[in-house]
Motif scaffolding. Sequence first.
Motif, PDB file in Angstrom:
ATOM      1  N   LYS A 123      36.843  44.817  44.131  1.00 24.87           N
ATOM      2  CA  LYS A 123      37.257  46.111  43.562  1.00 24.87           C
ATOM      3  C   LYS A 123      38.318  46.779  44.432  1.00 24.87           C
ATOM      4  CE  LYS A 123      33.004  47.653  43.061  1.00 24.87           C
ATOM      5  NZ  LYS A 123      31.853  48.539  42.705  1.00 24.87           N
ATOM      6  N   ASN A 124      38.216  46.631  45.732  1.00 23.61           N
ATOM      7  CA  ASN A 124      39.167  47.251  46.652  1.00 23.61           C
ATOM      8  C   ASN A 124      40.592  46.771  46.434  1.00 23.61           C
ATOM      9  OD1 ASN A 124      36.425  46.962  47.739  1.00 23.61           O
ATOM     10  ND2 ASN A 124      37.173  48.114  49.509  1.00 23.61           N
ATOM     11  N   VAL A 125      40.747  45.502  46.072  1.00 22.71           N
ATOM     12  CA  VAL A 125      42.076  44.907  46.019  1.00 22.71           C
ATOM     13  C   VAL A 125      42.901  45.375  44.824  1.00 22.71           C
ATOM     14  CG1 VAL A 125      41.458  42.860  44.657  1.00 22.71           C
ATOM     15  CG2 VAL A 125      43.296  42.710  46.350  1.00 22.71           C
ATOM     16  N   VAL A 126      42.249  45.884  43.791  1.00 21.19           N
ATOM     17  CA  VAL A 126      42.953  46.195  42.536  1.00 21.19           C
ATOM     18  C   VAL A 126      44.078  47.203  42.752  1.00 21.19           C
ATOM     19  CG1 VAL A 126      42.693  47.178  40.226  1.00 21.19           C
ATOM     20  CG2 VAL A 126      40.966  45.614  41.111  1.00 21.19           C
ATOM     21  N   GLU A 127      43.849  48.232  43.557  1.00 21.19           N
ATOM     22  CA  GLU A 127      44.862  49.270  43.748  1.00 21.19           C
ATOM     23  C   GLU A 127      46.069  48.780  44.544  1.00 21.19           C
ATOM     24  OE1 GLU A 127      43.793  52.243  47.112  1.00 21.19           O
ATOM     25  OE2 GLU A 127      41.870  51.635  46.220  1.00 21.19           O
ATOM     26  N   LYS A 133      40.855  45.512  32.537  1.00 19.51           N
ATOM     27  CA  LYS A 133      39.691  45.894  31.741  1.00 19.51           C
ATOM     28  C   LYS A 133      38.433  46.026  32.597  1.00 19.51           C
ATOM     29  CE  LYS A 133      37.926  46.702  27.614  1.00 19.51           C
ATOM     30  NZ  LYS A 133      38.365  47.827  26.779  1.00 19.51           N
ATOM     31  N   SER A 134      38.317  45.183  33.612  1.00 16.62           N
ATOM     32  CA  SER A 134      37.084  45.138  34.401  1.00 16.62           C
ATOM     33  C   SER A 134      37.144  45.958  35.684  1.00 16.62           C
ATOM     34  CB  SER A 134      36.751  43.691  34.764  1.00 16.62           C
ATOM     35  OG  SER A 134      37.728  43.156  35.648  1.00 16.62           O
ATOM     36  N   GLY A 135      38.347  46.118  36.236  1.00 16.36           N
ATOM     37  CA  GLY A 135      38.464  46.825  37.506  1.00 16.36           C
ATOM     38  C   GLY A 135      38.140  45.955  38.705  1.00 16.36           C
ATOM     39  N   MET A 136      38.239  44.641  38.551  1.00 16.01           N
ATOM     40  CA  MET A 136      38.013  43.725  39.667  1.00 16.01           C
ATOM     41  C   MET A 136      39.076  42.634  39.661  1.00 16.01           C
ATOM     42  SD  MET A 136      35.065  40.928  38.672  1.00 16.01           S
ATOM     43  CE  MET A 136      35.745  39.785  39.888  1.00 16.01           C
ATOM     44  N   CYS A 137      39.242  41.999  40.800  1.00 19.21           N
ATOM     45  CA  CYS A 137      40.213  40.910  40.931  1.00 19.21           C
ATOM     46  C   CYS A 137      39.745  40.007  42.061  1.00 19.21           C
ATOM     47  CB  CYS A 137      41.600  41.484  41.256  1.00 19.21           C
ATOM     48  SG  CYS A 137      42.798  40.267  41.861  1.00 19.21           S
TER      49      CYS A 137
END
Length: 265
Positions: A77-81, A92-96
């Motif tokens: 989740k941290n990496v998305v931004e 859509k999920s907020g994760m990567c």
Amino acid sequence: MMNNANEISHHTKLYGFIGEFAGQSSLSAILNKLFKVKNKDAMMIPMNIREDDFYYTVANMKKSHVNGAFISNEYTKNVVELLDEASEAVLKSGMCDIILREGQKLIGDILGINVLAKFLKNRNCKKIALIGIDSRAKAFCFLRDDFEISYFYNDLENLMNFTIEMGVINPDINRISDSVNIDFSNYDAVIDFSDLESLDMVDKFSDINLDMKQKKEFSALKLRADELKANYIGFDAMLEELSSVIFEFLEKKQHLDYDKSNMRF
């Protein structure tokens, strides 16, 4: 295990496995063996990164020689931004969990959930009990294909909002409570993507119970499955499948165009 000659050249494609305990996982070694078998001039390096150093490490990847990285559960989740571009599944999920560097851009996607879906399909799993509403649950729901999913969580209102957000039609919604015993034995698989600290309310599990957590991560599912002598599958049990999917992903993105034997100047 490195590339075909156990060495890094100027042309070697470097990838990281970023996690707090990445060095304790066999993922890098298994993928590097695959690079060697396929004669690819590439290598994955485990990178033990603390939370305080995560943003700095990934942000600086844009100007580094690292061409991408697989991201461990704790940082998905941290990496998305930090991404410059992202797939629809990420948005859509907020994760990567996989990033590639293209020039000075970081492009994000999701592979682990696809591996999970492939793992279940190869075992003819159809009926799934999904516990939780976090980003991994959203990703699985987004990529749900033809699975028949029943949704479980301890907060019924948030669970209903989750299914609405994910566009689930006529969802099978079930509230988890310490006061109600649960029998998962009629399901082909149980997936726990929740933040629940205990699954003591479960009396029976499925034949396949998984949460894709590493050995160092606390797993309420593993704890209860062990107590009931049920089959538990974590992250480490899926490394062969994950390595193959990472390799195929890199090939598809044309990151592995050169063989180790190719002479380039």
